[in-house]
Design a protein around this motif. Structure first.
Motif, PDB file in Angstrom:
ATOM      1  N   PHE A   9       0.616  -1.143  -0.055  1.00  0.00           N
ATOM      2  CA  PHE A   9       0.204   0.281   0.220  1.00  0.00           C
ATOM      3  C   PHE A   9       1.004   1.488   0.049  1.00  0.00           C
ATOM      4  O   PHE A   9       1.644   1.458   0.418  1.00  0.00           O
ATOM      5  CB  PHE A   9      -1.259   0.073   1.382  1.00  0.00           C
ATOM      6  N   ILE A  10       0.055   2.294  -0.837  1.00  0.00           N
ATOM      7  CA  ILE A  10       1.467   2.977  -1.241  1.00  0.00           C
ATOM      8  C   ILE A  10       0.331   4.575  -0.587  1.00  0.00           C
ATOM      9  O   ILE A  10      -0.555   4.400  -1.132  1.00  0.00           O
ATOM     10  CB  ILE A  10       1.497   3.490  -2.176  1.00  0.00           C
ATOM     11  N   ALA A  11       0.833   5.211   0.178  1.00  0.00           N
ATOM     12  CA  ALA A  11       0.233   6.534   0.828  1.00  0.00           C
ATOM     13  C   ALA A  11       0.740   7.657   0.031  1.00  0.00           C
ATOM     14  O   ALA A  11       0.931   7.502  -0.955  1.00  0.00           O
ATOM     15  CB  ALA A  11       0.271   7.062   2.221  1.00  0.00           C
ATOM     16  N   GLN A  12      -0.641   8.827   0.545  1.00  0.00           N
ATOM     17  CA  GLN A  12      -0.486  10.422  -1.039  1.00  0.00           C
ATOM     18  C   GLN A  12       0.361  10.960  -0.107  1.00  0.00           C
ATOM     19  O   GLN A  12       0.280  11.593   0.935  1.00  0.00           O
ATOM     20  CB  GLN A  12      -1.712  10.610  -1.524  1.00  0.00           C
ATOM     21  N   SER A  13       1.525  10.885  -0.175  1.00  0.00           N
ATOM     22  CA  SER A  13       2.921  11.322   0.812  1.00  0.00           C
ATOM     23  C   SER A  13       2.734  12.741   0.161  1.00  0.00           C
ATOM     24  O   SER A  13       3.922  13.262   1.423  1.00  0.00           O
ATOM     25  CB  SER A  13       4.233  10.297   0.332  1.00  0.00           C
ATOM     26  N   ALA A  14       2.774  12.683  -0.938  1.00  0.00           N
ATOM     27  CA  ALA A  14       2.897  14.608  -1.562  1.00  0.00           C
ATOM     28  C   ALA A  14       2.015  15.380  -0.486  1.00  0.00           C
ATOM     29  O   ALA A  14       1.858  16.178  -0.940  1.00  0.00           O
ATOM     30  CB  ALA A  14       3.233  14.163  -3.270  1.00  0.00           C
ATOM     31  N   PHE A  15       0.628  14.658  -0.538  1.00  0.00           N
ATOM     32  CA  PHE A  15      -0.026  15.963  -0.208  1.00  0.00           C
ATOM     33  C   PHE A  15      -0.884  15.416   1.651  1.00  0.00           C
ATOM     34  O   PHE A  15      -0.618  14.310   2.028  1.00  0.00           O
ATOM     35  CB  PHE A  15      -1.281  15.319  -0.665  1.00  0.00           C
ATOM     36  N   HIS A  16      -0.708  15.882   2.347  1.00  0.00           N
ATOM     37  CA  HIS A  16      -2.244  15.657   3.160  1.00  0.00           C
ATOM     38  C   HIS A  16      -2.010  15.662   4.142  1.00  0.00           C
ATOM     39  O   HIS A  16      -2.257  14.738   5.217  1.00  0.00           O
ATOM     40  CB  HIS A  16      -3.711  15.294   2.626  1.00  0.00           C
ATOM     41  N   SER A 284      -6.362  12.104   3.104  1.00  0.00           N
ATOM     42  CA  SER A 284      -5.431  11.463   3.156  1.00  0.00           C
ATOM     43  C   SER A 284      -5.536  12.745   4.475  1.00  0.00           C
ATOM     44  O   SER A 284      -5.338  13.997   3.544  1.00  0.00           O
ATOM     45  CB  SER A 284      -3.612  11.197   3.822  1.00  0.00           C
ATOM     46  N   GLY A 285      -5.390  13.810   5.829  1.00  0.00           N
ATOM     47  CA  GLY A 285      -5.422  14.247   6.134  1.00  0.00           C
ATOM     48  C   GLY A 285      -6.799  14.540   7.428  1.00  0.00           C
ATOM     49  O   GLY A 285      -7.297  13.591   7.099  1.00  0.00           O
ATOM     50  N   ASN A 286      -6.576  16.045   7.443  1.00  0.00           N
ATOM     51  CA  ASN A 286      -7.435  16.143   9.033  1.00  0.00           C
ATOM     52  C   ASN A 286      -8.632  17.019   8.504  1.00  0.00           C
ATOM     53  O   ASN A 286      -9.614  17.333   8.543  1.00  0.00           O
ATOM     54  CB  ASN A 286      -6.996  16.758  10.108  1.00  0.00           C
ATOM     55  N   GLU A 287      -9.296  16.786   6.969  1.00  0.00           N
ATOM     56  CA  GLU A 287      -9.519  18.373   5.756  1.00  0.00           C
ATOM     57  C   GLU A 287     -10.918  16.750   4.577  1.00  0.00           C
ATOM     58  O   GLU A 287     -11.498  17.634   4.259  1.00  0.00           O
ATOM     59  CB  GLU A 287      -9.183  19.219   4.658  1.00  0.00           C
ATOM     60  N   CYS A 288     -10.762  15.837   5.068  1.00  0.00           N
ATOM     61  CA  CYS A 288     -11.569  14.932   4.458  1.00  0.00           C
ATOM     62  C   CYS A 288     -12.770  14.207   4.696  1.00  0.00           C
ATOM     63  O   CYS A 288     -14.006  14.609   3.889  1.00  0.00           O
ATOM     64  CB  CYS A 288     -10.676  13.795   3.961  1.00  0.00           C
ATOM     65  N   ILE A 289     -12.270  13.939   6.275  1.00  0.00           N
ATOM     66  CA  ILE A 289     -13.828  14.164   7.315  1.00  0.00           C
ATOM     67  C   ILE A 289     -14.035  14.592   8.119  1.00  0.00           C
ATOM     68  O   ILE A 289     -13.026  14.923   9.139  1.00  0.00           O
ATOM     69  CB  ILE A 289     -13.541  12.476   7.144  1.00  0.00           C
ATOM     70  N   GLN A 290     -15.061  15.252   8.141  1.00  0.00           N
ATOM     71  CA  GLN A 290     -15.255  16.601   9.656  1.00  0.00           C
ATOM     72  C   GLN A 290     -15.030  15.656  10.718  1.00  0.00           C
ATOM     73  O   GLN A 290     -14.711  14.567  11.081  1.00  0.00           O
ATOM     74  CB  GLN A 290     -17.134  17.109   9.240  1.00  0.00           C
ATOM     75  N   GLY A 291     -13.934  16.066  11.718  1.00  0.00           N
ATOM     76  CA  GLY A 291     -13.980  15.587  13.073  1.00  0.00           C
ATOM     77  C   GLY A 291     -13.017  14.446  12.929  1.00  0.00           C
ATOM     78  O   GLY A 291     -12.231  13.509  13.171  1.00  0.00           O
ATOM     79  N   ARG A 292     -12.396  14.104  11.808  1.00  0.00           N
ATOM     80  CA  ARG A 292     -11.480  13.000  11.659  1.00  0.00           C
ATOM     81  C   ARG A 292      -9.737  13.065  10.530  1.00  0.00           C
ATOM     82  O   ARG A 292     -10.594  13.867  10.119  1.00  0.00           O
ATOM     83  CB  ARG A 292     -11.785  11.524  10.635  1.00  0.00           C
TER      84      ARG A 292
END
Length: 819
Positions: A9-16, A284-292
């Motif tokens: 599995f590869i994460a979107q490391s360039a973002f978020h 990825s990050g804290n701006e995709c799903i509210q409160g997560r």
């Protein structure tokens, strides 16, 4: 048991990163780079200030000056009135401008200026995620949007299209499919930023092609019934429709390329099927799903098992091809590496691994990998010699559990020396007799899946649905998509010409992979594809899309190749992109009293080994049955079953100043002898062409859908002018020469003057056709040539409505079909 897949599995490391720059700050960085390249002036025209201190406020304010007359904005959604509309890329003016291939100019002081730079894929990913993240929904919000429908994390291949290519054809929008189609090549991919996509052309050398990658993403999606006037799917199949049913013919009456009889069925309509439809993109990050704060990762796994499948077919029919377990579970009998790789640098982009040639000799244990060619039976059997290939016939159900064709022309002797049967005048007899060691070849096509992982949402959304990933052979017509051809067929072809255009036995009408309603490869251990999931290749819109007002449907000037299934060939088409297999009948309750029918599923391993074996034979049997493939029918002696449908020009098949695109030069008139000289089909070896890097797409690849349609239509009109009504009548005629008409040609001027009719200068062609007395005999001086006796040679000029034909006495007549 074949080697297991390994998923990384590869994460979107360039973002978020939760602690990294906010999305709005990343967007600001993108816009600050683009502003001086003309984008500042472009957006100013719509009332948007890229230099605003509070950029988030500026991007979400209502815009009162959206100019939909500006170049590229004619198909921007009429309901869009903000630069960023939360959760909706199609209503976001900023995203539309950056993502649409139609936006390449801006207007300033009544003058058009070309933008001097364009967004990268990474830029588009940033803005796209900002659209979904500026006002992130909660999980409960997503449940409410789905109105009770089942939710899951689903992987889609996707792209933003101009209105002409969307589900609803109302405005520019995103389109999605759970199947993506990447394509192999000999050079690295090159992103064409003004086109917002990729093409296979390698500028410095026509005999090299770039790989074509496919972009994937993870979405929260809902499982809902198809809706024609909303999320689709594209080319909605009505209840009782037959768009992916067969003609009812069996192999015996339709030849070896007919659709398998086992696939005949009364298909339900798409209104009765269920489709996964995107609601919200995950990143990825804290701006995709509210409160997560979440992390999203993707993994890719692919497989090529053509050689293994060939040997399993041998073994199951009592032939010792030379190999069995455990060897046939090792590379190169089956392999997962060096097919395609997933990158997170510019979003999740799956790119085929670059190889110097389309095919390579197979090696096992440091020695050439060979197989014992079986003898072809005199009657029915599991295989036969066809042309100069070993043809592995389908199972009685129609399933292709092994490659349809296997290369058999390079003999490896016991001392390691190699004999090329292409130099043997007795090639066919040698192949039929079998019992020699033929070398295997590998290609790096394959199929597999793209999976998503988001452990932070595992409790809320435990179900994950992977995408089906096809790594296919090159597309020699990258500018011709199946959808355009099907739309033309449905809405424009004269009914009286349908049979004249497509008369190959059992072929039906043109069909793309997105029209197929079959499960994905059920043999891919680890993908866990559902046998009942028959909407994998469908193309859909987002939930609730398709309800907007109609905008202007305009063409895209800057072409790009699509990696979605509506630009790929269906399973009944030439062996270009995907094949099919079928599970065995089973007793689901193990009672021994009832059998459930098998399930048809898509595969890669039923195509040729290597893929060029399939490509040549399919292309030699006319192009439009039912997919856009190079029609090389006229390159070879007249066929017993197939006539030219969409001719290639003289220049492309080597009758002009350039070498032939595929290494096989077309027919040559030997007028004094009353014969036409052809290359023998059996000795036209596409594997040899690939080994010598001999395919040249620099000219054939420039063919547009409009040009392809014009050739197809004028060819049908020419047959009609010659008196052709039935399929058999077409076979009396062969195309000797085909090229665009030259308005300075004396014959062209004479034809128009004599008939008083004027041909279109946009799509008019010069045809020379002849009637033949036989199907040819070998040239006694060159066994690689076939000589065909000809009768009358007829000269015709044709455009899409009119044919001017010169009779034997020199009289010109006009012919046209109106209905």
């Amino acid at each position: 048991m074949a080697a297991a897949f390994v998923r990384e599995f590869i994460a979107q490391s360039a973002f978020h990163s939760p602690h990294g720059p906010r999305l709005v700050d990343q967007v600001a960085t993108v816009l600050s780079r683009l502003a001086p390249l003309g984008w500042g002036s472009l957006f100013e025209q719509h009332g948007l200030d890229l230099t605003a201190v509070d950029l988030a406020k500026e991007l979400t304010k209502p815009l009162t000056g959206v100019d939909r007359s500006a170049p590229g904005f004619e198909d921007f959604a009429a309901e869009g009135y903000r630069a960023i509309e939360p959760g909706n890329p199609a209503l976001s003016l900023l995203y539309h401008a950056l993502a649409s291939p139609r936006v390449t100019y801006f207007r300033q002081r009544d003058h058009l200026h070309r933008l001097t730079g364009f967004p990268t894929l990474a830029d588009l990913e940033t803005v796209e995620n900002f659209v979904y993240g500026i006002n992130p929904p909660s999980v409960e919000d997503l449940r409410a949007r789905a109105s009770g429908a089942h939710l899951a994390i689903v992987v889609f291949a996707f792209e933003y299209r101009a209105a002409v290519g969307t589900i609803h054809r109302r405005h520019a929008d995103m389109v999605y499919s759970r199947t993506g189609v990447a394509r192999v090549g000999t050079e690295a991919a090159k992103y064409l930023d003004d086109a917002r996509g990729f093409l296979p052309f390698f500028e410095a050398e026509g005999r090299k092609t770039r790989v074509l990658p496919c972009r994937y993403g993870a979405y929260v999606a809902a499982l809902v019934a198809g809706e024609k006037k909303s999320h689709g799917p594209l080319r909605f199949i009505e209840s009782g429709g037959a768009s992916n049913a067969t003609s009812g013919q069996t192999r015996s009456d339709a030849g070896p390329w007919a659709p398998p009889h086992a696939l005949d069925a009364d298909e339900p309509g798409d209104g009765q099927r269920r489709f996964w439809v995107p609601i919200h993109k995950l990143f990825s990050g804290n701006e995709c799903i509210q409160g997560r704060s979440i992390q999203v990762r993707l993994a890719a796994a692919h497989r090529n098992e053509k050689i293994r499948r060939a040997h399993l077919r041998f073994l199951s029919n009592g032939h010792n091809g030379g190999w069995a377990e455990p060897d046939i579970s090792n590379p190169p009998f089956v392999f997962q590496d060096q097919i395609a790789e997933l990158s997170s640098d510019v979003g999740w982009l799956l790119s085929p691994v670059v190889h110097q040639r389309y095919t390579e000799p197979a090696v096992y244990g440091g020695r050439p990998l060979t197989y014992t060619v079986p003898k072809s039976p005199d009657g029915d059997g599991p295989w036969r010699a066809y042309s100069s290939s070993l043809n592995l016939l389908p199972l009685p159900s129609g399933a292709r559990a092994a490659p349809e064709y296997v290369h058999a022309r390079h003999v490896i002797k016991s001392d390691g020396s190699e004999i090329d049967l292409n130099d043997d005048p007795h090639l066919i007899e040698t192949l039929r007799a079998g019992n020699y060691q033929a070398r295997h070849y590998v290609d790096h096509t394959g199929d597999g899946w793209i999976d998503a992982e988001c452990s932070d949402l595992a409790l809320d959304l435990p179900r994950r649905i992977p995408a089906y990933s096809i790594v296919a052979c090159p597309d020699f017509f990258p500018l011709v998509d199946q959808t355009s051809l099907m739309q033309w067929t449905d809405q424009s072809v004269l009914p009286s010409l349908l049979r004249t255009v497509w008369d190959a036995p059992g072929s039906g009408l043109p069909q793309s992979l997105s029209d197929q309603r079959y499960a994905a490869n059920l043999q891919l251990t680890g993908a866990n594809f559902d046998p009942s999931d028959d909407t994998m290749t469908a193309i859909v819109g987002s939930l609730g899309s398709g309800t907007g007002a109609l905008t202007k449907l305009l063409p895209v000037d800057r072409p790009r190749a699509s990696m979605l299934p509506d630009s790929a060939a269906g399973v009944f088409a030439p062996g270009w992109d995907v094949s099919y297999d079928r599970t065995s009948e089973s007793d689901p309750e193990d009672t021994g009293k009832s059998l459930a029918p098998g399930v048809t599923f898509l595969t890669n391993y039923g195509l040729g080994s290597p893929f060029m074996e399939d490509s040549k034979l399919c292309a030699a049997l006319s192009a439009f049955w039912p997919a856009a493939a190079p029609d090389i029918t006229r390159t070879f002696a007249p066929s017993r079953s197939y006539a030219t449908a969409t001719p290639l020009t003289d220049e492309i098949i080597g009758l002009g100043r350039k070498d032939p695109w595929d290494g096989v030069r077309g027919p040559k008139l030997r007028k004094r002898e009353g014969k036409v000289e052809y290359p023998a089909l059996a000795y036209a070896d596409y594997v040899q062409t690939a080994l010598k890097s001999g395919f040249d797409i620099s000219e054939i690849g420039k063919t547009t859908a409009e040009e392809y349609v014009a050739r197809t239509l004028t060819m049908a009109l020419v047959y009609r002018a010659l008196g052709v009504e039935a399929s058999a009548d077409k076979l009396k005629w062969s195309v000797l020469s085909f090229r665009p008409a030259d308005t300075n040609d004396a014959d062209f001027e004479d034809a128009q003057a004599a008939t008083g009719r004027i041909l279109s200068t946009r799509h008019s062609y010069r045809y020379e056709v002849f009637d033949h007395a036989d199907r040819g005999t070998p040239d006694p001086k060159d066994f690689k040539k076939v000589l065909v006796n000809f009768g009358a040679i007829v000269l015709l000029f044709a455009d899409p409505t009119l044919v001017l034909m010169r009779d034997n006495d020199g009289t010109w007549t006009a012919s046209e079909v109106r209905r």
